[in-house]
Scaffold this motif. Structure first.
Motif, PDB file in Angstrom:
ATOM      1  N   TRP A  13      37.395  72.418   8.879  1.00 15.14           N
ATOM      2  CA  TRP A  13      37.578  73.224  10.077  1.00 15.14           C
ATOM      3  C   TRP A  13      36.649  74.435  10.107  1.00 15.14           C
ATOM      4  O   TRP A  13      36.824  75.355  10.857  1.00 15.14           O
ATOM      5  CB  TRP A  13      39.035  73.601  10.260  1.00 15.14           C
ATOM      6  N   ASN A  28      39.432  72.518  15.304  1.00 16.36           N
ATOM      7  CA  ASN A  28      39.031  71.188  15.760  1.00 16.36           C
ATOM      8  C   ASN A  28      39.719  70.047  15.024  1.00 16.36           C
ATOM      9  O   ASN A  28      39.069  69.126  14.539  1.00 16.36           O
ATOM     10  CB  ASN A  28      37.508  71.041  15.660  1.00 16.36           C
ATOM     11  N   SER A  79      38.349  76.627  17.878  1.00 16.43           N
ATOM     12  CA  SER A  79      38.211  75.199  18.180  1.00 16.43           C
ATOM     13  C   SER A  79      37.559  75.040  19.541  1.00 16.43           C
ATOM     14  O   SER A  79      37.748  75.864  20.432  1.00 16.43           O
ATOM     15  CB  SER A  79      39.596  74.534  18.234  1.00 16.43           C
TER      16      SER A  79
END
Ligand SMILES: *[C@@H]1O[C@H](CO)[C@@H](O)[C@H](O)[C@H]1NC(C)=O
Ligand SMILES: *[C@@H]1O[C@H](CO)[C@@H](O)[C@H](O)[C@H]1NC(C)=O
Ligand SMILES: *[C@@H]1O[C@H](CO)[C@@H](O)[C@H](O)[C@H]1NC(C)=O
Ligand SMILES: *[C@@H]1O[C@H](CO)[C@@H](O)[C@H](O)[C@H]1NC(C)=O
Length: 601
Positions: free
Chosen positions: A19, A161, A193
């Motif tokens: 991430w 994400n 994200s």
């Protein structure tokens, strides 16, 4: 055996960084701090100095859901499920997928496996509310905890994400497997994200639950800062960090809280299970036989527990046990203790290395790191690195750890970093933990070597090559035998490289000595044995992959061969002519020590 371990290590690492796919890391002004709402600042009660993790600019964190009642709640009515008054009843809540669809976003919009390194289609097709095998030791099911005596938990989940289905599966598993009485809140921190369904659809999903809140950072904060921000937002007694691609199992929370209720300076890790990134199958990995180590390079690794400790663990299979280090995917800590002892090193870059730093710090400063065998949390071990590997950030982070905590031992960090890490210039400062060191009267690193982690071998002075002596042909490692004796000396015999404590670390010295367990490898009737060091022993050196022995009678090379000893057929090492090019006459040491003059402090 070695293969899977190394792979898993790499992948756990990879998924921690999953991430944080953007390679750049924002340089934050104000000493790298971010700001949250004022009301949270009072968490830093006077007795704790949390200067290093101060959050000083509110605008960098958008608080999406304004929680009106964030005071600590306890719900004594067990019949109330995950919907205290005011929140939607369980049956009215919509699954995340339904909200995504009704926002006009395709569930299968972002499924590029080369972006996520998992089979995204497969996770979307796998139920987000599933029953997984109970992977705990059998004895765990009958352990009873007095809920009223346990501290309450804030779950902090950094998000970047993550495919919607792995995230929703995690949330469902937490809601299913955590007693409501012990679950104060779930805090999600979205760290920039850009997937469509993690926008307003996620907000809508989260708003259905009173105990869940989402915050969004306005610039990329990375692992360390995101977790610290989450801790400062949390109100529970204990903070439990979970990666967004984990899944918790039955009874996972109580053992973590129990350990911390006994001693608030314990940082506790669940036993880690595995979710296959392609099939999404859930399976056991830890069987009360694995713990966390770090190497001189400060790299984390899962290793088998030493036999002495193993005996004790298997006698009491439900009892939490010590580990030199924890891995960052999932761990629980008393919130105030955590902030007081310095949180995570927010000066580190983006990802990696913070778990080892925390482990060393907590051990040296009077706390402990533990694994709770009755708590099982699975982690998706992703298929590969989500981006081109940049080691420089990780080396930067590890170098901080070494400079802050290793003291006189920090030269070994540089020895084992292949020249990637350079010792600091005099202008560089590593004083971020100095107040913690003073306040907690933290011990020196050799205390940890003596009391917690004697398995971290210190190479003898003058070492050139260090580590397991691995035969290229067989792939196995060698170490001194317990029983196989040749003329009163221990023979070098073969072990599976995974079983560290038998295989042992060898040191090939500049002066030609080959040492293990502070003794020297010598030759007895052409076989390699271990004996006290004397000047009569010839000299060893590594020529390419050949391990050459030279004495008055010339040079010969070491080769793996079999030998009957006490009617047992063993793989041993024998000297043969150096003409032999068989791979069983080739050897590898994992580490060539890198020494520049400046590493000698
Ligand atoms: C906070 O950050 C924003 C944007 O990064 C900036 O415009 C603002 O001036 C900062 N406020 C303070 C009090 O530093
Ligand atoms: C991913 O999973 C889907 C659905 O189960 C399957 O059809 C596909 O073959 C899988 N892809 C790979 C590369 O394994
Ligand atoms: C808590 O753990 C630390 C580290 O193991 C230990 O030194 C301390 O005595 C423990 N405290 C209590 C109250 O047991
Ligand atoms: C290498 O040595 C082993 C054991 O002596 C033998 O079985 C094998 O055939 C040899 N391989 C080659 C390529 O010579």
């Amino acid at each position: 055996m070695r293969g899977p371990v190394v792979l898993i290590l790499m992948l756990c690492w990879a998924s921690i960084v999953m991430w944080t796919t953007r390679k750049y890391f924002p340089h934050l002004t104000n000493g790298g701090n971010v700001l949250v709402q004022k009301s949270f600042m009072d968490l830093s009660s006077q007795q704790y100095d949390i200067k290093s993790v101060n959050i000083d600019n509110e605008s960098k964190l958008r608080k999406v859901k304004i929680e009106t009642n964030i005071a600590r709640k306890r719900f004594d009515d067990k019949t109330k499920q995950h919907g205290p008054s005011g929140s939607k009843a369980k049956t009215q809540r919509k699954p995340f997928s339904e909200i995504i669809k009704s926002s006009g976003i395709s569930l299968y919009k972002d499924i590029d496996p080369s972006r996520f390194h998992i089979n995204v289609t497969r996770t979307h097709e796998t139920s987000v509310r599933r029953k997984v095998p109970d992977t705990r030791p059998n004895e765990c099911a009958s352990v009873k905890y007095d809920m009223k005596l346990l501290p309450v938990a804030s779950i902090v989940i950094p998000l970047h994400n993550e495919p919607w289905s792995t995230f929703e599966r995690l949330i469902n598993s937490v809601l299913t497997h955590s007693p409501r009485l012990l679950l104060h809140e779930i805090i999600i921190i979205d760290d920039m994200s850009d997937l469509d369904y993690l926008g307003s659809a996620l907000d809508e999903y989260v708003e259905q639950f009173d105990l869940m809140r989402i915050y969004r950072t306005q610039e990329r904060l990375g692992t360390m800062k995101t977790r610290v921000v989450g801790t400062k937002l949390a109100k529970g007694d204990v903070v439990v960090f979970l990666d967004s691609h984990t899944e918790v199992n039955v009874g996972w929370l109580e053992p973590l809280l129990y350990e911390i209720s006994k001693n608030s300076t314990a940082i506790v890790q669940p036993s880690i299970d595995i979710i296959d990134p392609q099939t999404f199958q859930y399976r056991q990995y830890f069987r009360n036989n694995i713990r966390g180590h770090f190497k001189w390079s400060m790299a984390y690794e899962f290793v088998p527990i030493p036999p002495t400790q193993l005996k004790e663990i298997w006698e009491q299979p439900t009892k939490a046990f010590d580990t030199p280090a924890i891995v960052g995917c999932a761990f629980a800590v008393n919130r105030k203790y955590f902030l007081g002892v310095g949180g995570l090193d927010t000066g580190m870059r983006t990802w990696g290395g913070e778990d080892v730093e925390l482990s060393i710090r907590v051990w040296l400063c009077g706390g402990s790191m533990k694994i709770a065998p009755c708590s099982h949390v699975a982690h998706i071990f992703k298929k590969g690195h989500p981006f081109k590997m940049e080691y420089s950030d990780l080396v930067y982070n590890n170098r901080r750890t070494a400079e802050m905590w290793l003291g006189d031992y920090r030269k070994y960090f540089y020895y084992f970093n292949n020249g990637y890490a350079k010792p600091p210039k005099s202008s560089e400062k590593f004083d971020i933990m100095d107040t913690v060191k003073q306040k907690f009267k933290c011990k020196k690193f050799d205390w940890l070597l003596r009391n917690v982690f004697p398995e971290l071998d210190v190479p003898p002075e003058g070492t050139q090559y260090f580590g397991h002596m691995r035969n290229v042909g067989s792939g196995f490692c060698f170490g001194p035998a317990d029983k196989a004796i040749l003329k009163s000396y221990s023979l070098l015999v073969l072990f599976d490289c995974f079983f560290y404590y038998q295989a042992q670390h060898f040191a090939l010295l500049e002066n030609g000595r080959l040492m293990v367990r502070r003794q020297c490898v010598k030759v007895e009737s052409d076989f390699l044995v271990v004996a006290p060091c004397t000047d009569e022993i010839g000299k060893w050196n590594l020529k390419g992959k050949l391990l050459v022995y030279t004495d008055g009678s010339g040079s010969k090379c070491a080769m793996q061969t079999s030998k009957d000893v006490n009617s047992e057929n063993l793989q041993v090492i024998r000297l043969v002519s150096c003409e032999n090019t068989n791979t069983t006459a080739q050897w590898e040491f994992p580490d060539k020590l890198f020494k520049s003059q400046s590493t000698e402090h």
